[in-house]
Write a protein that holds these residues in place. Structure first.
Motif, PDB file in Angstrom:
ATOM      1  N   CYS A   2       2.034   3.224   5.537  1.00 43.60           N
ATOM      2  CA  CYS A   2       1.026   3.931   4.755  1.00 43.60           C
ATOM      3  C   CYS A   2       1.150   5.442   4.906  1.00 43.60           C
ATOM      4  CB  CYS A   2      -0.379   3.488   5.127  1.00 43.60           C
ATOM      5  SG  CYS A   2      -0.706   1.789   4.697  1.00 43.60           S
ATOM      6  N   TRP A  33       0.950  -0.324  -0.039  1.00 46.90           N
ATOM      7  CA  TRP A  33      -0.078   0.214  -0.932  1.00 46.90           C
ATOM      8  C   TRP A  33      -1.407  -0.495  -0.707  1.00 46.90           C
ATOM      9  CZ3 TRP A  33       1.094   4.238  -4.147  1.00 46.90           C
ATOM     10  CH2 TRP A  33       2.443   4.533  -4.289  1.00 46.90           C
ATOM     11  N   VAL A  34      -2.478   0.287  -0.593  1.00 44.51           N
ATOM     12  CA  VAL A  34      -3.842  -0.226  -0.477  1.00 44.51           C
ATOM     13  C   VAL A  34      -4.747   0.611  -1.361  1.00 44.51           C
ATOM     14  CG1 VAL A  34      -3.586  -1.105   1.884  1.00 44.51           C
ATOM     15  CG2 VAL A  34      -4.382   1.205   1.528  1.00 44.51           C
ATOM     16  N   GLY A  63      -3.845  -5.505  -0.108  1.00 41.39           N
ATOM     17  CA  GLY A  63      -2.843  -4.539  -0.513  1.00 41.39           C
ATOM     18  C   GLY A  63      -1.569  -5.279  -0.849  1.00 41.39           C
TER      19      GLY A  63
END
Length: 99
Positions: A2, A33-34, A63
């Motif tokens: 992240c 990806w979140v 995510g």
């Protein structure tokens, strides 16, 4: 994990393109990806050299991980079949199967 600026993605996986100096630059989607970057450590965990999901990742919005031509979710894995850079968006067509 992240380390990129995290962006909320729509269900159709439309992603904004970076536009610099009037010319479009293709966006590199590889990575984790979140929807909320503060939840990265709650959603993703390293298992050896591989990035995976925590047991409770879905509680924190979930995510997905983009790795080359794959989109990996906790409950599904997708193969990107087509990609079209169209102005301010990137359209992806993916075939998915549950894991």
């Amino acid at each position: 994990m992240c380390s990129r600026k995290v962006v909320a993605l729509g269900t159709a996986l439309l992603v904004p393109l970076l536009v610099m100096g009037g010319r479009a630059v293709a966006l590199d989607l590889n990575g984790a990806w979140v929807t909320d970057s503060s939840n990265c450590p709650k959603v993703f965990a390293r298992k050896g050299m591989q990035l995976g999901f925590t047991d409770m990742s879905d509680v924190y919005g979930g995510g997905f991980i983009v790795d080359g031509e794959q989109i990996i979710g906790k409950f599904a894995r997708c193969r990107i079949k087509a990609r079209k850079d169209d102005g301010p968006t990137v359209n992806l067509v993916a075939a998915c199967a549950t894991t």
